[in-house]
Write a protein that holds these residues in place. Sequence first.
Motif, PDB file in Angstrom:
ATOM      1  N   GLU A 267       3.635   4.913   2.855  1.00 54.44           N
ATOM      2  CA  GLU A 267       3.263   3.612   3.379  1.00 54.44           C
ATOM      3  C   GLU A 267       1.818   3.652   3.924  1.00 54.44           C
ATOM      4  O   GLU A 267       1.030   2.722   3.714  1.00 54.44           O
ATOM      5  CB  GLU A 267       4.251   3.207   4.479  1.00 54.44           C
ATOM      6  CG  GLU A 267       3.899   1.960   5.266  1.00 54.44           C
ATOM      7  CD  GLU A 267       3.755   0.714   4.408  1.00 54.44           C
ATOM      8  OE1 GLU A 267       4.291   0.698   3.283  1.00 54.44           O
ATOM      9  OE2 GLU A 267       3.075  -0.227   4.858  1.00 54.44           O
ATOM     10  N   ALA A 268       1.471   4.762   4.596  1.00 52.72           N
ATOM     11  CA  ALA A 268       0.096   4.911   5.104  1.00 52.72           C
ATOM     12  C   ALA A 268      -0.888   4.944   3.934  1.00 52.72           C
ATOM     13  O   ALA A 268      -1.941   4.292   3.973  1.00 52.72           O
ATOM     14  CB  ALA A 268      -0.028   6.189   5.937  1.00 52.72           C
ATOM     15  N   GLU A 269      -0.521   5.669   2.884  1.00 56.45           N
ATOM     16  CA  GLU A 269      -1.382   5.719   1.693  1.00 56.45           C
ATOM     17  C   GLU A 269      -1.556   4.317   1.101  1.00 56.45           C
ATOM     18  O   GLU A 269      -2.646   3.947   0.678  1.00 56.45           O
ATOM     19  CB  GLU A 269      -0.766   6.637   0.631  1.00 56.45           C
ATOM     20  CG  GLU A 269      -0.880   8.114   0.940  1.00 56.45           C
ATOM     21  CD  GLU A 269      -0.309   8.954  -0.188  1.00 56.45           C
ATOM     22  OE1 GLU A 269       0.760   8.571  -0.739  1.00 56.45           O
ATOM     23  OE2 GLU A 269      -0.906   9.988  -0.528  1.00 56.45           O
ATOM     24  N   ARG A 270      -0.448   3.570   1.082  1.00 55.01           N
ATOM     25  CA  ARG A 270      -0.502   2.234   0.509  1.00 55.01           C
ATOM     26  C   ARG A 270      -1.422   1.338   1.341  1.00 55.01           C
ATOM     27  O   ARG A 270      -2.237   0.589   0.807  1.00 55.01           O
ATOM     28  CB  ARG A 270       0.903   1.623   0.458  1.00 55.01           C
ATOM     29  CG  ARG A 270       1.057   0.449  -0.521  1.00 55.01           C
ATOM     30  CD  ARG A 270       2.360  -0.294  -0.285  1.00 55.01           C
ATOM     31  NE  ARG A 270       2.441  -0.814   1.073  1.00 55.01           N
ATOM     32  CZ  ARG A 270       1.807  -1.905   1.507  1.00 55.01           C
ATOM     33  NH1 ARG A 270       1.050  -2.590   0.679  1.00 55.01           N
ATOM     34  NH2 ARG A 270       1.924  -2.304   2.767  1.00 55.01           N
ATOM     35  N   GLU A 271      -1.327   1.464   2.656  1.00 56.37           N
ATOM     36  CA  GLU A 271      -2.191   0.643   3.523  1.00 56.37           C
ATOM     37  C   GLU A 271      -3.668   0.981   3.317  1.00 56.37           C
ATOM     38  O   GLU A 271      -4.521   0.102   3.326  1.00 56.37           O
ATOM     39  CB  GLU A 271      -1.800   0.831   4.996  1.00 56.37           C
ATOM     40  CG  GLU A 271      -0.494   0.141   5.343  1.00 56.37           C
ATOM     41  CD  GLU A 271      -0.531  -0.433   6.759  1.00 56.37           C
ATOM     42  OE1 GLU A 271      -1.617  -0.840   7.217  1.00 56.37           O
ATOM     43  OE2 GLU A 271       0.548  -0.471   7.396  1.00 56.37           O
ATOM     44  N   VAL A 272      -3.947   2.270   3.141  1.00 54.84           N
ATOM     45  CA  VAL A 272      -5.334   2.672   2.872  1.00 54.84           C
ATOM     46  C   VAL A 272      -5.806   2.056   1.556  1.00 54.84           C
ATOM     47  O   VAL A 272      -6.919   1.528   1.463  1.00 54.84           O
ATOM     48  CB  VAL A 272      -5.474   4.216   2.837  1.00 54.84           C
ATOM     49  CG1 VAL A 272      -6.817   4.619   2.243  1.00 54.84           C
ATOM     50  CG2 VAL A 272      -5.309   4.796   4.242  1.00 54.84           C
ATOM     51  N   ARG A 273      -4.931   2.095   0.552  1.00 58.10           N
ATOM     52  CA  ARG A 273      -5.278   1.548  -0.760  1.00 58.10           C
ATOM     53  C   ARG A 273      -5.636   0.058  -0.644  1.00 58.10           C
ATOM     54  O   ARG A 273      -6.638  -0.399  -1.179  1.00 58.10           O
ATOM     55  CB  ARG A 273      -4.100   1.756  -1.715  1.00 58.10           C
ATOM     56  CG  ARG A 273      -4.493   2.015  -3.142  1.00 58.10           C
ATOM     57  CD  ARG A 273      -3.408   2.765  -3.917  1.00 58.10           C
ATOM     58  NE  ARG A 273      -2.060   2.325  -3.638  1.00 58.10           N
ATOM     59  CZ  ARG A 273      -1.067   3.133  -3.242  1.00 58.10           C
ATOM     60  NH1 ARG A 273      -1.279   4.419  -3.071  1.00 58.10           N
ATOM     61  NH2 ARG A 273       0.138   2.648  -3.030  1.00 58.10           N
ATOM     62  N   VAL A 274      -4.800  -0.678   0.063  1.00 60.48           N
ATOM     63  CA  VAL A 274      -5.033  -2.122   0.243  1.00 60.48           C
ATOM     64  C   VAL A 274      -6.341  -2.346   1.004  1.00 60.48           C
ATOM     65  O   VAL A 274      -7.157  -3.193   0.632  1.00 60.48           O
ATOM     66  CB  VAL A 274      -3.852  -2.764   1.004  1.00 60.48           C
ATOM     67  CG1 VAL A 274      -4.192  -4.191   1.436  1.00 60.48           C
ATOM     68  CG2 VAL A 274      -2.596  -2.740   0.130  1.00 60.48           C
TER      69      VAL A 274
END
Lengths: 411, 411
Positions: free
Chosen positions: B297-304
């Motif tokens: 989820e943290a990776e996804r937030e960084v991606r966004v």
Amino acid sequence: MEQTLAIKIERLQGQLTELGAVNRAPDGSCRRVALTDADAMGRDLVRSWMRDLGLTIHIDRIGNVIGIRGGQSEGRPVMTGSHVDTVATGGLYDGAYGVLAGLEAIRVLNEVGLKTQRPLAVAFFTNEEGVRFQPDMMGSLVYAGGLSVEEALATKAEDGSVLRDELSRIGYAGTMPCGEIQPHAYVELHIEQGPVLHTAGEALAAVDFLQGISWQKVTITGVSNHAGTTPMRLRHDAGYCAGQIAAFVRALATRMGGAQVGTVGSIQLQPNLVNVIARKAIVTIDLRNTNDGLLAEAEREVRVFLADLARTEGVTIESVRTAQSPSVAFDVHIIETIERSAKRLGYKSIRRMTSGAGHDAQMLARICPTAMIFVPSVDGVSHNPREFTEPVHLAIGANVLLQTLVELANE
Amino acid sequence: MEQTLAIKIERLQGQLTELGAVNRAPDGSCRRVALTDADAMGRDLVRSWMRDLGLTIHIDRIGNVIGIRGGQSEGRPVMTGSHVDTVATGGLYDGAYGVLAGLEAIRVLNEVGLKTQRPLAVAFFTNEEGVRFQPDMMGSLVYAGGLSVEEALATKAEDGSVLRDELSRIGYAGTMPCGEIQPHAYVELHIEQGPVLHTAGEALAAVDFLQGISWQKVTITGVSNHAGTTPMRLRHDAGYCAGQIAAFVRALATRMGGAQVGTVGSIQLQPNLVNVIARKAIVTIDLRNTNDGLLAEAEREVRVFLADLARTEGVTIESVRTAQSPSVAFDVHIIETIERSAKRLGYKSIRRMTSGAGHDAQMLARICPTAMIFVPSVDGVSHNPREFTEPVHLAIGANVLLQTLVELANE
């Protein structure tokens, strides 16, 4: 009489290209950082062109080079010029254009045998860019008495080298006292390095004002630690602080609006590893505004922010001012002379504008009536190999410079 | 019988100091970055100590070094070990402690003439830190079959050097197929590298869990331009983006809370000059969590965030994942064996804890029952010359390791 004078753009372009070829990078970057071997090669080339024009060449103690063309009388010369050093990845035109257009103007006068009343001078000033040695605009600052030559010669670069030694090494430690040749007036021709003229589709501007500049180098000292095992609340992360400063400077300039700009152009972390919280960060801040009061207010806000950040993050933050110059209002008589010259060439009404960049002219303005001429930069790009000005604009600027010099030298 | 066995702390400390002295910096930093000359010197020293203990030494194709002490039978060995490479400015204990405590355990067994049922092995794995060549924990990853040896050997450093060449150059391109020696069990002793044990005043922990790790290298490409003449709204500033990423990663980890940590440890700008808007920035992001879902989820937030930033700032942002390892639950039987060993030495109840750092043990856990032993790091400091563990804690950890190895090798 003066209306018939005209520079030859091919010659000016040829010299711009030849000077730009010195140590040029494969990507087109000009790399003549002040007091490097490449700077020496560029200087030697321009000096040889001064010699070809029959100018009397003087080199002062800070390495400024001044070529004089005698006038009918022996008074103070009308001076033009700029600089021939570049940033680490610079373009063809920044600085070089003003110097070489000055030489082209002399060349035209030589060809038609026109001797002005006053002498003419073309100068290039040492270390305008301030890349290795700070402050920037150093040669002209010393020339105008704003910094003692001894202090300037003692300046140290990051790599430990001393300006005095580098100047001797490249063969430009002259003997003439700085500022000995007092100009009657100074006119500097330069590319705009911003988007205003290009966007407006205008060929020319008289520069009546130059914004104030403040540089500081900020050193943040935190605690280096393991990126995986150190809880977020126990960190003293110099890298995070560097990031916050970059974000704050942008937010500050945006919030203040108007003429305020702010840039964090350099960040260096130690040890600079993916899995180690940075122990140390060195960050530069460049603030500029046309209004000295607002610029001081921006500096104050940065100071408060840094103090808060140091307290919140448990780091120490030290800031050293590396350059500071107040805004400058240029001389109305010189500006009007530029406008008359433009009008004679068919440009009825040209814009008066403020310069966002620092220029040697702001230093010369301390000792004589001064103004500048700007021509457009395509897309406003500068300090970049893509820096470009249309040949037609190069020619217009050089012709207005020629007219202005002749009028000032005959007044 | 085992209760009477005891390591000699002076010998262990002596070897830690001697290994640490290799290429040590004036500020005390240990500098044995993987596959440098200093790493070779450190390896040679540890190998000579393995030879002194009569171990049979094997070097595999990725340069992992395994010293075997024969057992009464010929089965799979009980293995301990860690790594001897360091970060660029590392401490005395990270990695080295686990390897040298393993050798001290063997030394004690040699002295008392105790031959275990199974063989014992002490290993040091290539490039645990991942400073020059990524991913980190490379040697153990290849050993456990998580990365092909060919792919690992082809890894390139920033400076263009290839791992295969560097490994040959330092004399550690072995011939044994990676993973040929299958351990019966693996136990790794390590300093905590975090503040938990030191803060709690505890001497020891069994590590039952290791958090997941995600590294990425983010490249931002903007437009280089003049810091004084480019209006704020027309900027495409890679340096500002780098700053925003550092700020976002901190805010994300703080907002998620719990076990989430996030670090921007490395930022490089180009051209990195005070008065030039950065054209390019390279930024690393290190994210870790005990919960793989939350880490994703943290990776996804960084991606966004990166996608938004690219759009808002008009820059291009590319991200490459340089390391990724899911969380690991260690083996209950090994953990209980560690706890029994501690109890025999008088530590009735020791903490079970999660490791925030990556360790070779997480790779070995793929191929055999594995767990770890932690001792305190003073103030939680690691990856830093101030890294320190009290000698009394070094001794306790090494004694528990000795007991654990003997029990596992005799079961």
